[in-house]
Design an enzyme around this catalytic site. Structure first.
Site, PDB file in Angstrom:
ATOM      1  N   SER A 210     104.392 -54.960  71.790  1.00  0.00           N
ATOM      2  CA  SER A 210     105.100 -56.040  72.485  1.00  0.00           C
ATOM      3  C   SER A 210     106.554 -55.712  72.783  1.00  0.00           C
ATOM      4  O   SER A 210     107.130 -56.272  73.724  1.00  0.00           O
ATOM      5  CB  SER A 210     105.029 -57.322  71.644  1.00  0.00           C
ATOM      6  OG  SER A 210     105.506 -57.092  70.322  1.00  0.00           O
TER       7      SER A 210
ATOM      8  N   HIS B  83     111.492 -61.227  68.942  1.00  0.00           N
ATOM      9  CA  HIS B  83     111.350 -60.244  70.006  1.00  0.00           C
ATOM     10  C   HIS B  83     112.607 -60.245  70.880  1.00  0.00           C
ATOM     11  O   HIS B  83     113.313 -61.239  70.952  1.00  0.00           O
ATOM     12  CB  HIS B  83     110.129 -60.551  70.876  1.00  0.00           C
ATOM     13  CG  HIS B  83     108.827 -60.175  70.245  1.00  0.00           C
ATOM     14  ND1 HIS B  83     108.172 -60.996  69.351  1.00  0.00           N
ATOM     15  CD2 HIS B  83     108.063 -59.060  70.358  1.00  0.00           C
ATOM     16  CE1 HIS B  83     107.062 -60.411  68.945  1.00  0.00           C
ATOM     17  NE2 HIS B  83     106.970 -59.225  69.547  1.00  0.00           N
TER      18      HIS B  83
END
Length: 274
Positions: free
Chosen positions: A48, A255
């Site tokens: 990711s 993230h």
């Protein structure tokens, strides 16, 4: 006289053979150079952090992989116009997933490969969930388990990925990207995790990076360390390029935001790929 003629003939034969071998070696070298010159395609692999989770603007065609043009691979490709660009990085990918599902575009024409992987193998998503939802002692115990995995099991899994990449794309320059430290210690966060937990999480990220860097170097790959570019932009810094817990979109938690991809990852990859 006859012996001299035989000696002369043998010498001539050896010289001819030597020149032929030298010519063949030179031809092989020229062919390798030509192949490397033609290998200008770029393939972006990984998890990711490479697909761009957290940056938004996801390509609907990528499904749950959540690839986005705001991720560093797409940004680099747009700026550098490689002869081909294949973006197979996928949210949630582990080392085995990269080998099984992402290597299809690699070949003799691949000149550049980027990759980030290992965090999911070590269970870092579960680490963060545990630390946010449970006690400090439970959090620290989960971090210790992750560290043990990184030290004992992850190196062998990384070797499998790196070996597979080299086998399929022998002319490629491979750049392995690491992970940022999550927290600015002594920063502006007034709630949430304790400073002890934040320190332990940062230390685990450092271990993951150093382990990955060692395996990458042993395979002749370049390691891109993003800790310096994210310094001053960690969670609790006041100018974070990383999401903290995002309760409305939990998958984006921890993230990089779009600014983290363009300001944290892209410069490191660009420097390593140049």
């Amino acid at each position: 006289m006859r012996l001299s003629r035989i000696t002369a003939y043998a010498s001539s034969l050896l010289l001819a053979t030597a020149f032929a071998l030298t010519g063949a070696t030179a031809a092989q070298a020229d062919q390798q150079i030509d192949q490397q010159a033609a290998a200008t395609g770029y393939v972006a692999l990984g998890d990711s952090y490479s697909s761009g989770v957290g940056a938004g603007g996801y390509d609907s065609g990528s499904g749950n992989c959540k690839r986005t043009p705001r991720a560093y691979p797409a940004l680099w490709a747009a700026a550098n116009s490689p002869s081909s660009f294949n973006f197979t990085a996928c949210s949630g990918a582990r080392t085995g997933d990269v080998v099984a599902n992402q290597l299809g575009p690699l070949g003799s024409g691949t000149g550049l490969v980027s990759l980030s992987v290992g965090g999911n193998d070590a269970g870092f998503a579960d680490v963060m969930t545990t630390c946010v939802l449970q006690s400090e002692s439970t959090c620290l115990a989960r971090i210790a388990t992750a560290r043990s995995y990184v030290e004992t099991t992850l190196p062998g899994n990384l070797d499998k990925v790196y070996t597979a990449i080299s086998a399929k794309a022998p002319a490629a320059e491979v750049v392995v990207l690491g992970y940022p430290r999550f927290y600015k210690l002594g920063g502006g966060c007034l709630a949430g995790l304790s400073e002890k937990e934040r320190t332990a999480i940062n230390s685990a990220a450092d271990l993951l990076n150093s382990t990955t860097a060692k395996r990458a170097a042993d395979h002749g790959f370049t390691f891109g360390d993003v800790t310096s570019t994210f310094t001053g932009h960690e969670i609790c810094s006041g100018d974070a390029w990383l999401h903290s817990v995002n309760w409305t979109n939990i998958g984006e938690s921890y993230h990089p935001k779009a600014a983290g991809q363009s300001g944290g990852y892209l410069p490191v990859f660009s420097a390593a790929a140049s």
